[in-house]
Design an enzyme around this catalytic site. Sequence first.
Site, PDB file in Angstrom:
ATOM      1  N   ASN A  77      39.013  39.698  -8.273  1.00 21.57           N
ATOM      2  CA  ASN A  77      38.615  38.330  -8.597  1.00 21.57           C
ATOM      3  C   ASN A  77      37.085  38.288  -8.633  1.00 21.57           C
ATOM      4  O   ASN A  77      36.441  38.447  -7.608  1.00 21.57           O
ATOM      5  CB  ASN A  77      39.175  37.406  -7.512  1.00 21.57           C
ATOM      6  CG  ASN A  77      38.749  35.959  -7.684  1.00 21.57           C
ATOM      7  OD1 ASN A  77      37.842  35.654  -8.453  1.00 21.57           O
ATOM      8  ND2 ASN A  77      39.401  35.076  -6.947  1.00 21.57           N
ATOM      9  N   HIS A  79      41.491  32.279 -15.131  1.00 22.80           N
ATOM     10  CA  HIS A  79      40.717  32.924 -14.066  1.00 22.80           C
ATOM     11  C   HIS A  79      41.610  33.992 -13.415  1.00 22.80           C
ATOM     12  O   HIS A  79      42.770  33.743 -13.097  1.00 22.80           O
ATOM     13  CB  HIS A  79      40.281  31.867 -13.051  1.00 22.80           C
ATOM     14  CG  HIS A  79      39.772  32.448 -11.783  1.00 22.80           C
ATOM     15  ND1 HIS A  79      38.816  33.436 -11.762  1.00 22.80           N
ATOM     16  CD2 HIS A  79      40.090  32.197 -10.479  1.00 22.80           C
ATOM     17  CE1 HIS A  79      38.571  33.762 -10.503  1.00 22.80           C
ATOM     18  NE2 HIS A  79      39.333  33.043  -9.702  1.00 22.80           N
ATOM     19  N   CYS A 126      35.061  29.564  -8.777  1.00 22.78           N
ATOM     20  CA  CYS A 126      35.895  30.268  -9.754  1.00 22.78           C
ATOM     21  C   CYS A 126      36.204  29.434 -10.993  1.00 22.78           C
ATOM     22  O   CYS A 126      36.756  29.953 -11.964  1.00 22.78           O
ATOM     23  CB  CYS A 126      37.172  30.752  -9.089  1.00 22.78           C
ATOM     24  SG  CYS A 126      36.848  31.804  -7.679  1.00 22.78           S
TER      25      CYS A 126
END
Length: 320
Positions: A277, A247, A111
Site C-alpha cells: 500500500n 487504491h 490514501c
Amino acid sequence: MRGKIIGTGSFAPAKVLDNNDLANLVDTNDEWIRERTGVVRRHIIEDESVTSMGTAAAEQALKDSGMKAEEIDLIIASTISSNVILPCAACEIQKGIGAVNATCFDLNAACTGFVFAYNTAQAYIAAGIYKNVLVVGVEALSNLLNWEDRGTCILFGDGAGAAVLTAEEGTILPMVTHSDGSRGEALTCNSRHNKDWQEHLEDDSTYLQMHGQEVFKFAVRKVPEVIGEVLEQADISIEEIDLFVLHQANRRIVESVAKKLKQPIEKFPMNMHEYGNTSSASVGILLDELNREGKLKAGQKILLAGFGAGLSWGASLIEW
Ligand code: COA
C-alpha cells in the site's frame, strides 16, 4: 472545460523487501501476508526521498505528455510522508523538473490523496484558472512505520505516481468525495514535531497506527457506495465502466468491492503484490503501469477510487 490526462509516470525505489525479509523482523510469514493482503514485495527508500521520487515520476509523466516543464501552471503533490515540511514537496518537485511557471502546493488526504488531488486539478481547470496541471502522489511511508509492529509494517511501501492533465472542451465528469473526521482515530500518526515532542519523540504514537478491521469494514462499505454515487451523477450503468482503478490497500478489499458491485474481477487491475500500500501514490502508479502496458484505450471509461485516513474516500470518472 475539463482536464484530460495526457501523460503518466511513476517511480519505485530499487530496494525491495519481500515477505520473507519481514519474517526476519517480526513474527509473521509469507503465507499469512499473501493470503490476508495480497502483498508479496514492497519497495523501500534508501537514498531516495519524497522529493526525489516525486521528481522522477513527474519527469516521466511530462515526457509521456510531450509537454515542456515551463508549460505547467499548477503542481499538486499529495503526500503524508514528505522529508520536507518547508518548502512543500510540490515546490521541491517544481525545482527538480524546472516548472518555473507553476503554482505549487501539497495536499494531505492520505490514501485518498491522488483522487483528491486529481479532483482539485479538475476543479481549477473547469474554473478556467489553470490549463496544464501536474498531479503527483508520493509517499515514503517506511519513515512512518514501526518496524516492530506486524499489524502495520507488512502492509505499506514507498513510491510515486504522477499524471499531467490539460484543458479540453467538454463538461467536467462526475467526482464524489467524502470525509468523516469523527472516525479519524481508526488511522493515525502523531507529528514528531509536536510542542510536547520530547514526550512523544519516537513513542508509538509517532508511528502509523491502525485499527485494521475497522478500516477494512469502512473501505468495503464506502467504496461501492461512492462509486454508485458517481454512476448516478453520470447517469451511466456500471457495465459501461471498463476499468476500476482502486487504491491498492489490500487484495481482499478490492475483491470485496468487485463482488458488491457484481463486476468481474478482471475489471479491477491490481499491483499491490509488487508495491504494498503506497497510500496516495498507489492510484497514480497503477494508472501509469496500465498506460505503459498499453491497456488503456481512447474512449474507455475508468473509475478512480481512493479511501483511507481522515477518514476520507472518493471516486472520479475519467474518459481515456
Ligand atoms: N502475521 C501473522 N499473523 C498476524 C499478523 C501478521 N502480520 N498480523 C496479525 N496477525 C494475527 C493476529 O494476531 C490474529 O491472531 P489471533 O487470531 O491469534 O488473535 C490473527 O492474525 C488475525 O488478526 P486480525 O487483525 O483479525 O487480521 P485481519 O484478517 O483483520 O487482517 C489486516 C489484518 C491489517 C491485514 C486487515 O485488517 C486489513 O487489511 N485491514 C485494512 C488495512 C488497510 O488497508 N489499511 C490502509 C487503508 S488505506
